[in-house]
Design a protein around this motif. Structure first.
Motif, PDB file in Angstrom:
ATOM      1  N   VAL A   1      60.212   6.197  46.672  1.00  0.00           N
ATOM      2  CA  VAL A   1      60.662   5.088  47.521  1.00  0.00           C
ATOM      3  C   VAL A   1      62.166   4.870  47.368  1.00  0.00           C
ATOM      4  O   VAL A   1      62.883   4.605  48.329  1.00  0.00           O
ATOM      5  CB  VAL A   1      59.893   3.801  47.180  1.00  0.00           C
ATOM      6  CG1 VAL A   1      60.423   2.634  47.977  1.00  0.00           C
ATOM      7  CG2 VAL A   1      58.416   3.984  47.466  1.00  0.00           C
TER       8      VAL A   1
ATOM      9  N   GLY B   1      70.734  -3.634  45.028  1.00  0.00           N
ATOM     10  CA  GLY B   1      69.763  -4.703  45.227  1.00  0.00           C
ATOM     11  C   GLY B   1      68.391  -4.137  45.549  1.00  0.00           C
ATOM     12  O   GLY B   1      67.382  -4.507  44.943  1.00  0.00           O
ATOM     13  N   ALA B   2      68.369  -3.227  46.501  1.00  0.00           N
ATOM     14  CA  ALA B   2      67.083  -2.645  46.886  1.00  0.00           C
ATOM     15  C   ALA B   2      66.459  -1.890  45.718  1.00  0.00           C
ATOM     16  O   ALA B   2      65.249  -1.967  45.483  1.00  0.00           O
ATOM     17  CB  ALA B   2      67.266  -1.721  48.083  1.00  0.00           C
TER      18      ALA B   2
ATOM     19  N   ILE C   1      64.841  -4.222  43.328  1.00  0.00           N
ATOM     20  CA  ILE C   1      63.589  -4.751  43.848  1.00  0.00           C
ATOM     21  C   ILE C   1      62.469  -3.745  43.726  1.00  0.00           C
ATOM     22  O   ILE C   1      61.354  -4.083  43.319  1.00  0.00           O
ATOM     23  CB  ILE C   1      63.755  -5.150  45.321  1.00  0.00           C
ATOM     24  CG1 ILE C   1      64.596  -6.412  45.368  1.00  0.00           C
ATOM     25  CG2 ILE C   1      62.424  -5.395  45.979  1.00  0.00           C
ATOM     26  CD1 ILE C   1      65.154  -6.641  46.715  1.00  0.00           C
ATOM     27  N   VAL C   2      62.729  -2.522  44.091  1.00  0.00           N
ATOM     28  CA  VAL C   2      61.674  -1.507  44.008  1.00  0.00           C
ATOM     29  C   VAL C   2      61.224  -1.341  42.567  1.00  0.00           C
ATOM     30  O   VAL C   2      60.031  -1.264  42.270  1.00  0.00           O
ATOM     31  CB  VAL C   2      62.180  -0.169  44.578  1.00  0.00           C
ATOM     32  CG1 VAL C   2      61.189   0.932  44.281  1.00  0.00           C
ATOM     33  CG2 VAL C   2      62.388  -0.301  46.068  1.00  0.00           C
TER      34      VAL C   2
ATOM     35  N   ASN D   1      59.149  -4.245  41.671  1.00  0.00           N
ATOM     36  CA  ASN D   1      57.833  -4.134  42.292  1.00  0.00           C
ATOM     37  C   ASN D   1      56.909  -3.276  41.469  1.00  0.00           C
ATOM     38  O   ASN D   1      55.730  -3.578  41.309  1.00  0.00           O
ATOM     39  CB  ASN D   1      57.935  -3.514  43.694  1.00  0.00           C
ATOM     40  CG  ASN D   1      58.422  -4.507  44.704  1.00  0.00           C
ATOM     41  OD1 ASN D   1      58.786  -5.612  44.351  1.00  0.00           O
ATOM     42  ND2 ASN D   1      58.440  -4.113  45.951  1.00  0.00           N
TER      43      ASN D   1
END
Lengths: 315, 349, 349
Positions: free
Chosen positions: A15, A290-291, A294-295, A298
């Motif tokens: 991802v 940032g992304a 988050i991943v 998660n």
């Protein structure tokens, strides 16, 4: 459990790769026009534009461009053409501030939401419940930057009860650090409290009607024990995962508005300032990191969920 | 003479809903003696489950209204406070529920769920309570109990889960065990095992059992007395033999007649009681069974009281205006075969 | 047991829940379709209706912005009145004081809600800005809904690799926090506009924030819809349609889509509310509506800059935004309650 964790982390890597491609596309490919011009800032000279073009490889093929961009981002070879500051350095300076805001707000909203949500559910249909529902709805209908600005102005500037924005590092003075963060924590938490208390209320009401809660009562357990050990424990599981996701979202970019309003100079505010200037490199880097955060979070949340709910991990 | 444990008198339970007031239980009275098995039989909506749950106070809610009494010892379970009820639940009156899949907390180990109950009602230490729970699991027939005590409910099959529920119910040695359709959600073969287990345990502990079910086949094996419920009322009450061999109420005839028999030639059509159970909001006047009864007559518009039609005033009571001779003659649809017969013009299921 | 299986089931877990209408056997209860039932329930929810009306009034007011501007305030949103004076309580007052401080709400026809530091009429700007905010909010929500329906149907129906790809794409978009992605896209597209083949959109058009917001929210609606399609797909009525020879398109639109309507309705109201809030946030940061166009977000942004001298410039657009989103949320809640057959607590009003 270990196998689950490993599988999860592997899918995470995939991802992350996909995200990097998406971010690359957003900034360098999708928009119309010359990427070098975009990066160069408000009033670039011809030589600057050419230099940028060479540095970033905009004349190369797309995959090559992608590699160059990624290299620059991850080796910290990014400089803002506006401020001339090193992007990575600025980001690192802002991280503790963003984290302080996020963690404090996250704890505050979680605890408050659980209390409100549980209370609401237990008193379902009565006045207290309706009142809290109204408050929750107002909470989720307010723009966080608006309420933050108003709180800052009236409680900070006018009334003087709280400092008027700004940040004090925890290493300097923990009390002052917290004192400066109380208003931002509250402003940021309001929205989430509204949302989470309603989700929890709904989960609790669902769970309270489950058969196993009836069994627990039939066992003669005290109402408190039934609520806490049986109802809450089961209702919280989906909430914990949501919480993890939202915490990640706040750190990964959601804090941007609150930081700006309260002048906390965190990563979010850095992004906001750059946006105002249409300064691409910082926004690119922050979006990417940032992304990624988050991943990563998660994946951790998924693993935590498996730890909490034995049905997930043992199947 | 065994001690009388429970006296239920004129129990009434109604619920206020959007569509109106639902009268789930409409004046139910019965008694329970130490060590006996009372089966409460009826179809869905008859009020049997609500009756059972009300004894434990599990139907209490802002929309529920109660009447009558249920005396246990020196307490009235209908009017007892929540705290008083809580002390009784699980320790003196215990319950087994219908669906073992959903009746256990999915994220709590099975052993912990038993320990929790034991520690709520006694002051057993952790180690002691754990030993007790292992022993209980063994008693209900769970193999390798010492390992399984740390398993989660989803790691058990349906039948095993029901055994865990039984273990839970018996953990504090209750004097009354209420089993609400304990075998309905299980396979037929497992049903037999569970009933067998229940019978053994009852013999060991001498607990009284209220067995709520819709299945007369289950009842025949284990019950001492039977109460037949229809639309919120008990329509017939008596011993096992009395109900099976000398049933007095047309509804009971229908129930008995609709049991498929392997020792008789196969009928052309499966006998059924015509019509549908009544709405609990808008009930027929008088006898609730009247719309479906082929033997109804003028007097049936007046609600029949529960009393014995037999000359000797025995404990075998029923709610039907027909005289004893009329009943005896009408209840055989074929020689030796008890059944209800068909009501003219009614839809057959 | 051969009694009619379609018996009334009294659910004990939800004693407050009504006996389902139409299943009240014996009588012919007029069955109401789910949508009529939902409308009836919604109609009884006075709070939801009130807020729904409020929302419509707010929309109406914003759409009527030119009317207010021309006939009541007699000015345009961009007209400066820096050096003008108006009459208040019989005295002549500067619209913008010599110190640069604009007047607050006058509650009169001109400058009803005061002026900004350029002497522009706040009420007029508020209404015109509201038009943009609402256009973007509703427009984005419509686009998201449309895209989500298509994506959800295609992914859920065809499954296989199509679903795999769609799901991965949705996951990736979903991985971004909404603000971050919105900001990233907003900034990138503001610089050069968007060129999709023959269609090109200028960076200053309000279509850009609309598209950005629509895009960002797609996973939030498409994922639940996809999940629902996946489960609906297995139901018998879909199989029946396929057996009749219906092709995928027909199945998707005549069988699956109608069953998604209630989910879509609930999500749509939420989407509009969220889109309006997101637009405000993006515009506040400068990544949404770009000057000279206004929206509530840009108004709050400029208001916050001057909060110490003219707090009303911040308060007014914020309150407007709050009321609009709140009324949507309350109404949306009411819609959700009306469509959900298992409301958690339902008492008579």
């Amino acid at each position: 459990m270990l196998r689950f964790a490993v599988r999860r982390l592997i899918s995470m890597v995939f991802v992350l790769f996909a995200i990097s491609v998406l971010v690359f596309l957003i900034f360098n490919v999708i928009p119309n026009g010359d990427p070098a011009e975009r990066l160069a800032g408000k009033t670039p000279t011809e030589t600057e534009i050419n230099r940028i073009r060479a540095e970033w490889g905009f004349n190369d093929s797309l995959p090559a461009q992608y590699v160059t961009t990624m290299k620059k981002v991850f080796t910290g070879d990014l400089v803002s053409y506006f401020t001339r500051l090193d992007v990575l350095e600025e980001i690192v300076k802002g991280i503790p501030r963003t984290f302080s805001l996020a963690i404090g707000a996250a704890l505050l909203w979680m605890i408050t939401a659980v209390v409100f949500g549980l209370f609401s559910a237990v008193k379902a249909g009565k006045f207290a419940d309706r009142g809290l529902t109204v408050l929750a709805l107002v909470g989720i209908s307010m723009p966080v930057f608006w309420i933050g600005a108003l709180m800052n102005h009236y409680l900070g500037f006018k009334a003087g009860w709280f400092p008027n924005g700004g940040y004090v590092p925890i290493t300097e003075n923990p009390f002052d650090w917290a004192y400066h963060l109380i208003l931002p924590w509250t402003a940021l938490a309001i929205l989430f409290i509204g949302f989470y208390s309603r989700v929890l209320r709904s989960n609790v009401l669902d769970t309270i009607n489950e058969d196993f809660v009836r069994t627990a009562r039939a066992k003669g357990l005290s109402e408190r024990r039934v609520l806490l050990k049986h109802v809450l424990r089961n209702s919280m599981i989906p909430i914990v995962t949501l919480w993890g996701l939202d915490f990640g979202a706040v750190v990964g970019g959601g804090a941007i508005l609150t930081e700006t309003v309260f002048d906390l100079q965190g990563v979010g505010q850095y992004a906001a300032d750059s946006i105002g200037q249409l300064d691409v490199p910082p926004v690119l880097a922050i979006t990417m990191f940032g992304a990624f955060f988050i991943v990563f979070l998660n994946a951790i949340v998924d693993i935590a969920y498996a730890a909490l709910d034995p049905r997930i991990r043992l199947q | 003479m065994a001690e009388r444990l429970l006296t239920v008198e004129n129990l009434e339970v109604s619920f206020r809903t959007e569509e109106g007031v639902v009268q789930a239980v409409d004046g139910v009275s019965f008694e329970l003696e130490e060590g006996e098995v009372l089966a409460v039989v009826g179809e869905s909506g008859s009020g049997k489950s609500v009756t059972a749950m009300t004894l434990m106070g599990l139907t209490r809610s802002p929309n529920a209204y109660f009447g009558g009494s249920a005396r246990y010892g020196d307490q009235d379970l209908v009017t007892a406070t929540d705290e008083e009820l809580r002390r009784v639940r699980g320790s003196e009156i215990a319950m087994i529920f219908q669906d073992p899949m959903t009746s256990l907390n999915p994220v709590m180990r099975v052993g912990d769920q038993i320990i929790e109950q034991i520690q709520e009602h006694t002051d057993a230490a952790d180690v002691e309570a754990r030993e007790q729970s292992i022993e209980l699991l063994e008693r209900v027939g769970i193999p390798r109990a010492i390992d399984r005590v740390d398993s989660y409910p989803f790691e058990f099959s349906g039948g095993m889960r029901q055994r865990v529920m039984i273990a839970l119910a018996l953990s504090c040695d209750p004097s009354i065990l209420i089993a609400d359709e304990p075998t309905t959600a299980l396979d037929v073969t497992i049903q037999a095992q569970i009933l067998e287990r229940l019978r053994e345990l009852r013999a060991q502990t001498n607990a009284a059992v209220i067995l709520v079910t819709h299945d007369l086949g289950v009842v025949a094996d284990i019950a001492d007395r039977i109460a037949v419920m229809y639309a919120g009322r008990i329509v017939e009450q008596g011993t096992l033999d009395e109900i099976f061999y000398d049933p007095q109420h047309p509804y009971t005839w229908g129930l008995l007649g609709s049991i498929t028999r392997v020792d008789r030639p196969r009928p052309q059509r499966l006998p059924a009681i015509a019509g549908l159970p009544p709405s609990l909001v808008d009930r027929p006047e008088g006898c609730h069974f009247r719309p479906r009864c082929p033997h109804e007559f003028a007097k049936c518009t007046e609600a029949p009281p529960l009393q014995s039609r037999a000359e000797d005033g025995s404990a075998h009571t029923d709610r039907c205006w027909l005289t004893a001779e009329e009943k005896r003659s009408r209840r055989e649809v074929r020689p030796g075969e008890i059944g209800l017969g068909e009501k003219e013009g009614a839809e057959v299921a | 047991m051969a009694t009619d299986p379609a018996a009334t089931e009294l659910s004990l877990q939800h004693p407050a829940e009504s006996v389902p209408p139409g299943a009240e056997g014996g009588q012919a209860a007029a069955g109401l379709s789910p949508s009529r039932l939902a409308l009836r329930r919604l109609g009884r929810n006075r709070t939801a209706i009130a807020f729904g009306v409020l929302f419509l009034l707010l929309v109406g007011a914003c759409l009527a912005a030119p009317l207010w501007a021309d006939h009541v305030a007699k000015t345009k949103p961009e007209t400066n009145h820096l050096t003008d004076q108006i009459v208040m309580d019989g005295k002549r007052v500067d619209v913008v004081s010599t110190g640069g401080i604009p007047i607050g709400p006058t509650w009169q026809r001109e400058f009803f809600l005061g002026a900004d530091d350029n002497g522009r009429d706040v009420m007029v700007r508020l209404l015109y800005g509201g038009r943009n905010s609402l256009l973007i909010g509703v427009g984005a929500a419509l686009m998201t809904t449309l895209m989500s329906i298509v994506v959800g149907l295609v992914a859920g129906y065809f499954r296989g690799w199509v679903d795999g790809v769609i799901r991965q794409v949705l996951d990736i978009i979903w991985a971004f926090p909404v603000i971050l992605l919105g900001v990233a896209l907003g900034v990138a597209l503001a610089l050069g506009g968007l060129k999709l083949g023959p269609i090109s959109v200028s960076g200053d058009s309000i279509l850009i924030p609309t598209l950005v917001i629509a895009f960002v929210y797609v996973p939030y609606m498409a994922r639940p819809l996809r999940a629902q399609v996946l489960s609906l797909r297995e139901k018998e009525f879909v199989e029946a349609a396929r057996a009749q020879g219906a092709g995928p398109l027909r199945i998707m639109f005549t069988e699956l889509l109608p069953n998604l309507v209630s989910t879509i309705l609930v999500f749509f109201t939420l989407m509009v509310a969220n889109a309006i809030l997101l637009e405000a946030a993006l515009s506040f940061l400068g990544a949404g509506v770009r000057p000279p166009a206004t929206s509530w977000g840009t108004l709050i942004d400029s208001g916050v800059d001057r909060i110490t001298s003219a707090a009303h410039l911040t308060i007014v657009p914020g309150v407007m935004l709050l009321l609009t989103v709140l009324s949507l949320n309350v109404f949306g809640d009411g819609v959700r309650d009306a469509l959900d057959p298992r409301a958690k607590v339902r008492l008579e009003h």
